[in-house]
Motif scaffolding. Structure first.
Motif, PDB file in Angstrom:
ATOM      1  N   GLY A   1      -8.223   8.064  -3.484  1.00 19.58           N
ATOM      2  CA  GLY A   1      -6.936   7.524  -3.040  1.00 19.58           C
ATOM      3  C   GLY A   1      -5.833   8.490  -3.423  1.00 19.58           C
ATOM      4  N   SER A   2      -5.232   8.265  -4.602  1.00 18.11           N
ATOM      5  CA  SER A   2      -4.166   9.172  -5.063  1.00 18.11           C
ATOM      6  C   SER A   2      -4.710  10.591  -5.217  1.00 18.11           C
ATOM      7  CB  SER A   2      -3.618   8.684  -6.407  1.00 18.11           C
ATOM      8  OG  SER A   2      -3.053   7.409  -6.255  1.00 18.11           O
ATOM      9  N   ASP A   3      -5.949  10.684  -5.665  1.00 18.80           N
ATOM     10  CA  ASP A   3      -6.580  12.009  -5.811  1.00 18.80           C
ATOM     11  C   ASP A   3      -7.290  12.358  -4.506  1.00 18.80           C
ATOM     12  OD1 ASP A   3      -7.733  14.317  -6.726  1.00 18.80           O
ATOM     13  OD2 ASP A   3      -9.237  13.315  -7.972  1.00 18.80           O
TER      14      ASP A   3
ATOM     15  N   PHE B   1      -8.835   2.046   4.390  1.00 22.30           N
ATOM     16  CA  PHE B   1      -7.419   1.710   4.612  1.00 22.30           C
ATOM     17  C   PHE B   1      -6.807   2.444   5.808  1.00 22.30           C
ATOM     18  CE2 PHE B   1      -7.354   1.030  -0.150  1.00 22.30           C
ATOM     19  CZ  PHE B   1      -6.951  -0.290  -0.150  1.00 22.30           C
ATOM     20  N   ILE B   2      -7.537   2.655   6.881  1.00 27.92           N
ATOM     21  CA  ILE B   2      -6.953   3.470   7.947  1.00 27.92           C
ATOM     22  C   ILE B   2      -6.135   2.607   8.918  1.00 27.92           C
ATOM     23  CG2 ILE B   2      -7.440   5.095   9.813  1.00 27.92           C
ATOM     24  CD1 ILE B   2      -7.966   6.072   6.829  1.00 27.92           C
ATOM     25  N   SER B   3      -4.848   2.923   8.991  1.00 20.13           N
ATOM     26  CA  SER B   3      -3.927   2.161   9.845  1.00 20.13           C
ATOM     27  C   SER B   3      -4.272   2.396  11.311  1.00 20.13           C
ATOM     28  CB  SER B   3      -2.487   2.600   9.582  1.00 20.13           C
ATOM     29  OG  SER B   3      -2.147   2.350   8.241  1.00 20.13           O
ATOM     30  N   GLY B   4      -4.376   1.317  12.024  1.00 15.47           N
ATOM     31  CA  GLY B   4      -4.664   1.389  13.460  1.00 15.47           C
ATOM     32  C   GLY B   4      -6.146   1.529  13.769  1.00 15.47           C
TER      33      GLY B   4
ATOM     34  N   LYS C   1      -7.502  -8.059   5.403  1.00 14.28           N
ATOM     35  CA  LYS C   1      -6.499  -9.137   5.368  1.00 14.28           C
ATOM     36  C   LYS C   1      -5.413  -8.702   4.396  1.00 14.28           C
ATOM     37  CE  LYS C   1      -9.826 -12.696   6.419  1.00 14.28           C
ATOM     38  NZ  LYS C   1     -10.897 -13.453   5.774  1.00 14.28           N
ATOM     39  N   LYS C   2      -4.186  -8.591   4.910  1.00 12.71           N
ATOM     40  CA  LYS C   2      -3.135  -7.958   4.107  1.00 12.71           C
ATOM     41  C   LYS C   2      -1.956  -8.900   3.863  1.00 12.71           C
ATOM     42  CE  LYS C   2      -2.263  -4.542   6.982  1.00 12.71           C
ATOM     43  NZ  LYS C   2      -3.057  -4.548   8.213  1.00 12.71           N
ATOM     44  N   MET C   3      -1.169  -8.515   2.857  1.00 16.21           N
ATOM     45  CA  MET C   3       0.060  -9.245   2.526  1.00 16.21           C
ATOM     46  C   MET C   3       1.093  -9.089   3.647  1.00 16.21           C
ATOM     47  SD  MET C   3       2.353  -8.274  -0.784  1.00 16.21           S
ATOM     48  CE  MET C   3       4.007  -8.868  -1.076  1.00 16.21           C
TER      49      MET C   3
ATOM     50  N   GLN D   1       5.819   1.089  -1.131  1.00 15.85           N
ATOM     51  CA  GLN D   1       5.792   1.658  -2.491  1.00 15.85           C
ATOM     52  C   GLN D   1       4.396   2.164  -2.853  1.00 15.85           C
ATOM     53  OE1 GLN D   1       7.354  -2.118  -4.119  1.00 15.85           O
ATOM     54  NE2 GLN D   1       9.015  -0.936  -5.018  1.00 15.85           N
ATOM     55  N   ILE D   2       3.416   1.818  -1.999  1.00 14.48           N
ATOM     56  CA  ILE D   2       2.014   2.114  -2.331  1.00 14.48           C
ATOM     57  C   ILE D   2       1.428   3.235  -1.471  1.00 14.48           C
ATOM     58  CG2 ILE D   2      -0.323   1.134  -2.307  1.00 14.48           C
ATOM     59  CD1 ILE D   2       0.972  -1.614  -2.949  1.00 14.48           C
ATOM     60  N   LEU D   3       1.724   3.223  -0.166  1.00 19.21           N
ATOM     61  CA  LEU D   3       0.976   4.160   0.690  1.00 19.21           C
ATOM     62  C   LEU D   3       1.737   5.463   0.977  1.00 19.21           C
ATOM     63  CD1 LEU D   3       2.637   3.505   3.330  1.00 19.21           C
ATOM     64  CD2 LEU D   3       0.814   1.949   3.908  1.00 19.21           C
TER      65      LEU D   3
ATOM     66  N   ARG E   1       6.463  10.506  -8.287  1.00 12.03           N
ATOM     67  CA  ARG E   1       7.033  11.011  -9.548  1.00 12.03           C
ATOM     68  C   ARG E   1       6.232  12.204 -10.055  1.00 12.03           C
ATOM     69  NH1 ARG E   1       7.593   5.271  -9.985  1.00 12.03           N
ATOM     70  NH2 ARG E   1       9.758   4.664 -10.325  1.00 12.03           N
ATOM     71  N   VAL E   2       4.900  12.158  -9.855  1.00 12.99           N
ATOM     72  CA  VAL E   2       4.055  13.291 -10.262  1.00 12.99           C
ATOM     73  C   VAL E   2       4.514  14.558  -9.526  1.00 12.99           C
ATOM     74  CG1 VAL E   2       1.710  14.256 -10.125  1.00 12.99           C
ATOM     75  CG2 VAL E   2       2.027  11.871 -10.830  1.00 12.99           C
ATOM     76  N   ILE E   3       4.769  14.419  -8.228  1.00  9.88           N
ATOM     77  CA  ILE E   3       5.171  15.583  -7.414  1.00  9.88           C
ATOM     78  C   ILE E   3       6.501  16.151  -7.905  1.00  9.88           C
ATOM     79  CG2 ILE E   3       5.943  16.273  -5.093  1.00  9.88           C
ATOM     80  CD1 ILE E   3       3.881  14.217  -3.984  1.00  9.88           C
TER      81      ILE E   3
HETATM   82  C1  LIG Z   1      -1.803  -1.228   4.363  1.00  9.37           C
HETATM   83  C2  LIG Z   1      -2.263   0.156   4.020  1.00  9.37           C
HETATM   84  C3  LIG Z   1      -2.340   1.116   5.014  1.00  9.37           C
HETATM   85  C4  LIG Z   1      -2.798   2.402   4.710  1.00  9.37           C
HETATM   86  N1  LIG Z   1      -2.917   3.315   5.721  1.00  9.37           N
HETATM   87  C5  LIG Z   1      -3.501   4.499   5.462  1.00  9.37           C
HETATM   88  C6  LIG Z   1      -3.780   5.405   6.531  1.00  9.37           C
HETATM   89  O1  LIG Z   1      -3.440   5.155   7.695  1.00  9.37           O
HETATM   90  N2  LIG Z   1      -4.426   6.564   6.243  1.00  9.37           N
HETATM   91  C7  LIG Z   1      -4.799   6.891   4.975  1.00  9.37           C
HETATM   92  O2  LIG Z   1      -5.376   7.956   4.795  1.00  9.37           O
HETATM   93  N3  LIG Z   1      -4.554   6.045   3.939  1.00  9.37           N
HETATM   94  C8  LIG Z   1      -3.913   4.864   4.158  1.00  9.37           C
HETATM   95  N4  LIG Z   1      -3.668   3.994   3.124  1.00  9.37           N
HETATM   96  C9  LIG Z   1      -4.128   4.338   1.784  1.00  9.37           C
HETATM   97  C10 LIG Z   1      -3.021   4.610   0.787  1.00  9.37           C
HETATM   98  O3  LIG Z   1      -2.415   5.834   1.089  1.00  9.37           O
HETATM   99  C11 LIG Z   1      -3.634   4.535  -0.617  1.00  9.37           C
HETATM  100  O4  LIG Z   1      -3.897   3.152  -0.863  1.00  9.37           O
HETATM  101  C12 LIG Z   1      -2.747   5.127  -1.688  1.00  9.37           C
HETATM  102  O5  LIG Z   1      -2.649   6.510  -1.533  1.00  9.37           O
HETATM  103  C13 LIG Z   1      -3.243   4.814  -3.104  1.00  9.37           C
HETATM  104  O6  LIG Z   1      -4.602   5.052  -3.243  1.00  9.37           O
HETATM  105  P1  LIG Z   1      -5.528   3.919  -3.898  1.00  9.37           P
HETATM  106  O7  LIG Z   1      -5.260   2.661  -3.180  1.00  9.37           O
HETATM  107  O8  LIG Z   1      -6.921   4.424  -3.927  1.00  9.37           O
HETATM  108  O9  LIG Z   1      -4.979   3.735  -5.383  1.00  9.37           O
HETATM  109  P2  LIG Z   1      -5.402   4.614  -6.682  1.00  9.37           P
HETATM  110  O10 LIG Z   1      -5.298   6.052  -6.381  1.00  9.37           O
HETATM  111  O11 LIG Z   1      -6.689   4.093  -7.203  1.00  9.37           O
HETATM  112  O12 LIG Z   1      -4.229   4.229  -7.697  1.00  9.37           O
HETATM  113  C14 LIG Z   1      -4.250   3.027  -8.489  1.00  9.37           C
HETATM  114  C15 LIG Z   1      -2.988   3.047  -9.350  1.00  9.37           C
HETATM  115  O13 LIG Z   1      -3.023   4.176 -10.229  1.00  9.37           O
HETATM  116  C16 LIG Z   1      -1.840   4.944 -10.071  1.00  9.37           C
HETATM  117  N5  LIG Z   1      -2.158   6.358 -10.277  1.00  9.37           N
HETATM  118  C17 LIG Z   1      -3.160   7.086  -9.708  1.00  9.37           C
HETATM  119  N6  LIG Z   1      -3.112   8.352 -10.120  1.00  9.37           N
HETATM  120  C18 LIG Z   1      -2.063   8.450 -10.962  1.00  9.37           C
HETATM  121  C19 LIG Z   1      -1.467   9.507 -11.727  1.00  9.37           C
HETATM  122  N7  LIG Z   1      -1.939  10.745 -11.671  1.00  9.37           N
HETATM  123  N8  LIG Z   1      -0.395   9.221 -12.493  1.00  9.37           N
HETATM  124  C20 LIG Z   1       0.114   7.972 -12.533  1.00  9.37           C
HETATM  125  N9  LIG Z   1      -0.389   6.929 -11.838  1.00  9.37           N
HETATM  126  C21 LIG Z   1      -1.450   7.174 -11.060  1.00  9.37           C
HETATM  127  C22 LIG Z   1      -1.395   4.669  -8.653  1.00  9.37           C
HETATM  128  O14 LIG Z   1      -0.026   4.954  -8.469  1.00  9.37           O
HETATM  129  C23 LIG Z   1      -1.710   3.188  -8.532  1.00  9.37           C
HETATM  130  O15 LIG Z   1      -0.686   2.439  -9.121  1.00  9.37           O
HETATM  131  C24 LIG Z   1      -3.162   2.717   3.389  1.00  9.37           C
HETATM  132  C25 LIG Z   1      -3.049   1.756   2.380  1.00  9.37           C
HETATM  133  C26 LIG Z   1      -2.607   0.476   2.675  1.00  9.37           C
HETATM  134  C27 LIG Z   1      -2.506  -0.543   1.581  1.00  9.37           C
END
Ligand SMILES: Cc1cc2nc3c(=O)[nH]c(=O)nc-3n(C[C@H](O)[C@H](O)[C@H](O)COP(=O)(O)OP(=O)(O)OC[C@H]3O[C@@H](n4cnc5c(N)ncnc54)[C@H](O)[C@@H]3O)c2cc1C
Length: 384
Positions: A130-132, A155-158, A198-200, A359-361, A369-371
């Motif tokens: 995800g973040s990584d 989590f792929i939109s569309g 199923k989303k908020m 705030q999440i995606l 903030r990391v960036i």
């Molecule tokens: C509705 C929806 C639509 C989306 N659409 C797409 C899409 O179209 N295409 C796509 O590719 N992705 C999509 N995403 C994915 C989205 O980009 C990821 O959910 C997001 O990048 C976070 O990844 P994760 O959910 O795995 O959370 P994680 O990476 O597991 O993070 C969990 C928590 O840890 C925190 N965290 C992680 N690493 C660090 C760090 N180094 N320092 C501090 N905090 C950290 C995060 O901020 C978060 O609070 C979608 C997500 C949602 C919910």
């Protein structure tokens, strides 16, 4: 320094406002309630150029600056952040395909994408990445016909409703340098779509996982060169973050407008809510934060358009600031409505639900903030 919009920009924003009022506002609550992905509406948006606002002109895009795109997205998000946000994702992919796609890809997909007849998804996130995102595991192995794709995305939109998938996959070793980007027709044999999440909020657009099992991709479906995929994905996201931030600004403006009207209409203790200083201050803070967020977003858009070397950091700052401030503004607008803000008769609860995910995606706000921190501490850049 000129902060005013030009006549053309104002006319463009007005066209988006009219589109939002005519095509989105009457349906937004129902699409949210029933989970309808309004495909025809995207095609109508395409007729106005809204599906390729900053996509290059050689594929039929308008080739406009990010600021102009922000004007359109903001107007739409004021009434329907979910639908507007999907349009932003589509625009991001149309720009990426138009900028780095091969001639064959442009010929096959260019027209369809910018006209909105064909829609696109951005596929970076995986169940374990995800973040990584640079740790992604989906692999594209070369063969005599191009590449064979195996792996899964989350989590792929569309997904399931779109026609083209922009997929980041590993063609080399570990890390960002081993990743390439591919344009993959969404109906290719070997692609399966998982359950509809199923989303908020964001209910007018589908979100699904995708599995790739021996999906054959022609060699000319590679975007840019092998190993450039992560860089391209991040370039796409710089603009994507401005777009998502803009959707928050638009939603907050929409919520603020409704709350301001309500404060004049609703009476308690024999006086309109507008006469209570506590609520006046809330409204004053809301508008202050919306204006600040909007200016930050426009500054980041300008940095990106002018290829400023610090543009990525500005986009991250804008995304973090705008999505946080504007989510709070939506909550405040809901609070001003008392119990009525909790009911679906008013748009506030939908605006709150839809803006929460911003705030999440496209990178969580922690990652933003990391960036920024990396830029100012590790690279010692003085952001002013
Ligand atoms: C509705 C929806 C639509 C989306 N659409 C797409 C899409 O179209 N295409 C796509 O590719 N992705 C999509 N995403 C994915 C989205 O980009 C990821 O959910 C997001 O990048 C976070 O990844 P994760 O959910 O795995 O959370 P994680 O990476 O597991 O993070 C969990 C928590 O840890 C925190 N965290 C992680 N690493 C660090 C760090 N180094 N320092 C501090 N905090 C950290 C995060 O901020 C978060 O609070 C979608 C997500 C949602 C919910």
């Amino acid at each position: 320094m000129d902060f005013e919009l030009s006549d053309e920009q104002q006319a463009f924003a007005q066209a988006a406002r009219d589109f939002a009022a005519g095509e989105l506002a009457p349906h937004a609550a129902r699409w949210d309630e029933e989970g309808i992905f309004p495909r025809e509406t995207f095609a109508k948006a395409g007729e106005l150029g809204f599906c390729g606002i900053y996509a290059p002109e050689h594929i039929g895009g308008l080739g406009l600056p990010r600021l102009d795109a922000a004007l359109v997205f903001e107007e739409m998000a004021a009434v329907d952040p979910s639908t507007a946000a999907f349009l932003t994702i589509h625009n991001m992919v149309a720009w990426m395909v138009g900028t780095w796609g091969s001639d064959a890809i442009l010929k096959e997909w260019g027209d369809g994408l910018v006209s909105g007849q064909q829609l696109a998804s951005y596929c970076l996130t995986e169940p374990g990445a995800g973040s990584d995102a640079a740790s992604l595991k989906t692999r594209a192995l070369p063969n005599d016909k191009g590449y064979v794709l195996n792996g899964s995305k989350a989590f792929i939109s569309g997904a399931g409703d779109t026609d083209l998938l922009l997929v980041m996959a590993r063609t080399g070793g570990e890390g960002a340098a081993g990743i390439s980007a591919f344009a993959v027709p969404a109906n290719s044999p070997g692609i399966t779509y998982g359950r509809l999440e199923k989303k908020m909020g964001w209910n007018s657009q589908s979100t699904r996982p995708i599995t790739f099992e021996n999906v054959q991709i022609p060699a000319d479906h590679l975007l840019g060169r092998e190993g450039e995929g992560f860089k391209l994905a991040m370039k796409g996201l710089d603009g994507g973050r401005i777009n998502i931030a803009t959707c928050s600004v638009g939603a907050a403006q929409g919520a603020y407008d409704v709350a301001r009207t309500y404060m004049h209409e609703r009476e308690q203790f024999g006086r309109p809510l507008a006469s209570f200083q506590a609520l006046q201050f809330k409204l004053a803070d809301m508008v202050t934060h919306i204006v600040a967020a909007r200016q930050m977003v426009r500054l980041a858009a300008h940095k990106l358009d002018s290829k400023d070397p610090q543009a990525t950091a500005y986009c991250a700052m804008a995304k973090r600031l705008a999505t946080d401030l504007c989510f709070q503004a939506c909550l405040d607008a809901q609070q001003i409505h008392g119990g009525y803000g909790y009911l679906k008769d008013y748009p506030l609860e939908r605006l709150v639900r839809d803006t929460r995910v911003h705030q999440i995606l496209e990178g969580t706000n922690e990652v933003m903030r990391v960036i920024v921190a990396r830029q100012i501490l590790n690279k010692g850049v003085d952001l002013r």
